[in-house]
Write a protein that holds these residues in place. Structure first.
Motif, short mmCIF file in Angstrom:
data_model
loop_
_atom_site.label_atom_id
_atom_site.label_comp_id
_atom_site.label_asym_id
_atom_site.label_seq_id
_atom_site.Cartn_x
_atom_site.Cartn_y
_atom_site.Cartn_z
N SER A 17 40.36 51.97 47.51
CA SER A 17 39.08 52.66 47.37
C SER A 17 39.14 53.54 46.12
O SER A 17 39.98 53.35 45.25
CB SER A 17 38.78 53.49 48.63
N GLY A 18 38.24 54.52 46.06
CA GLY A 18 38.17 55.35 44.87
C GLY A 18 37.32 54.71 43.80
O GLY A 18 36.28 54.11 44.08
N TYR A 19 37.76 54.79 42.55
CA TYR A 19 37.04 54.13 41.46
C TYR A 19 38.02 53.81 40.33
O TYR A 19 39.02 54.52 40.14
CB TYR A 19 35.89 55.01 40.93
N GLY A 20 37.75 52.73 39.63
CA GLY A 20 38.62 52.32 38.53
C GLY A 20 39.06 50.88 38.69
O GLY A 20 38.54 50.14 39.53
N ILE A 21 40.01 50.47 37.87
CA ILE A 21 40.47 49.08 37.84
C ILE A 21 41.78 48.96 38.62
O ILE A 21 42.71 49.73 38.43
CB ILE A 21 40.67 48.59 36.40
N LEU A 22 41.80 47.98 39.50
CA LEU A 22 42.98 47.65 40.30
C LEU A 22 43.48 46.27 39.89
O LEU A 22 42.68 45.35 39.70
CB LEU A 22 42.62 47.63 41.80
N PHE A 23 44.78 46.11 39.76
CA PHE A 23 45.40 44.81 39.51
C PHE A 23 46.21 44.43 40.74
O PHE A 23 47.12 45.16 41.15
CB PHE A 23 46.29 44.84 38.27
N ALA A 24 45.86 43.29 41.33
CA ALA A 24 46.55 42.81 42.53
C ALA A 24 47.18 41.46 42.22
O ALA A 24 46.62 40.66 41.46
CB ALA A 24 45.59 42.69 43.71
N GLU A 25 48.33 41.18 42.83
CA GLU A 25 49.00 39.89 42.64
C GLU A 25 48.95 39.09 43.93
O GLU A 25 49.19 39.61 45.01
CB GLU A 25 50.44 40.08 42.16
N PHE A 26 48.59 37.81 43.78
CA PHE A 26 48.47 36.90 44.91
C PHE A 26 49.39 35.71 44.72
O PHE A 26 49.84 35.43 43.60
CB PHE A 26 47.01 36.44 45.07
N ASP A 27 49.66 35.01 45.81
CA ASP A 27 50.65 33.93 45.80
C ASP A 27 49.98 32.58 45.57
O ASP A 27 49.12 32.16 46.35
CB ASP A 27 51.42 33.90 47.12
N GLY A 28 50.36 31.90 44.51
CA GLY A 28 49.79 30.59 44.22
C GLY A 28 48.44 30.70 43.53
O GLY A 28 48.11 31.70 42.90
N TYR A 29 47.64 29.65 43.67
CA TYR A 29 46.30 29.61 43.09
C TYR A 29 45.32 30.34 44.00
O TYR A 29 45.49 30.35 45.23
CB TYR A 29 45.87 28.16 42.90
N VAL A 30 44.32 30.98 43.43
CA VAL A 30 43.35 31.76 44.20
C VAL A 30 42.00 31.05 44.23
O VAL A 30 41.47 30.65 43.20
CB VAL A 30 43.18 33.18 43.61
#
Length: 224
Positions: free
Chosen positions: A132-145
């Motif tokens: 939450s909050g505000y701004g840019i988040l970078f998340a990593e996921f496994d394989g193709y999304v």
């Protein structure tokens, strides 16, 4: 802040920060940086946030980078990096260990499934992360999304572990696989995750837990 996601199988996000801008990342997430970046290891909150990171699969401490240049954050597993722009009042629910890096104005906490009984048996969907909050988040996921936009009341049934992230407006339920024979001999486990819209859903094709199960028979075992 400007950023560019590079690479395919093993991606990295390269961030160019203005002087004084700050980012938070997990320990070990930084791949390279300008020499004039200032790094500070911090608990980034009280005991509640530290405990939340622990149970959601993240490190107890984080690294805060105050920018005088730029740095890069690399994925820890073959997959994809996604950037989320979070505005006031918006929330993203993601799999545990999804957090890679974020602007310091982005906040995250642990997300528990509301039905503890099925949640304990539902595997990876029981404990997730809420951003939450505000701004840019970078998340990593496994394989193709793969992404889906669910309309109000529209449902999708996902095998446990393949749910990467969803809008907080979605509702998630852990549901039993119907039929005793299906549950015992179907090879898909006892529970699935049912997601109901409205909201956006991000699915991942190669959960790290599935990879571990495939590789387990090839690991050497000690013999007595």
């Amino acid at each position: 802040m400007k950023y560019e996601i590079k690479g395919e199988t093993l991606p990295v996000v390269v961030c160019s920060l203005e002087s004084g801008e700050q980012m938070i990342t997990e320990g070990g997430g930084m791949a390279w940086m300008s020499p004039n970046m200032k790094m500070e290891t911090t608990s980034n909150g009280g005991i509640g946030k530290v405990f939340g990171r622990m149970v959601s699969g993240e490190n107890l401490f984080q690294n805060r980078y105050t920018a005088m240049g730029g740095n890069a954050f690399a994925s820890s597993f073959p997959g994809a990096i996604r950037a989320f722009t979070i505005g006031p009042g918006e929330e993203i629910i993601a799999q545990k260990s999804a957090f890679l890096a974020a602007e310091s104005s982005v906040d995250y906490s642990v997300f528990f499934h509301k039905k503890l009984g099925k949640g304990f048996f539902g595997g990876e969907g029981f404990i997730m992360q809420r951003f939450s909050g505000y701004g840019i988040l970078f998340a990593e996921f496994d394989g193709y999304v793969v992404e889906y936009e669910l309309q109000p009341g529209q449902k999708i049934v996902v095998d446990t572990g393949h749910l990467a992230a969803m809008s907080a407006s979605c509702n998630m339920e852990i549901v039993s696989v119907p039929g005793v024979k299906n549950a015992l001999f179907g090879g898909e486990g006892l529970f699935n995750t049912e997601i109901t819209g409205p909201g956006h859903v991000w699915l991942q094709t190669m959960p790290i837990s599935n990879v571990a199960n495939v590789l387990r028979p090839y690991f050497p075992t000690s013999s007595n």
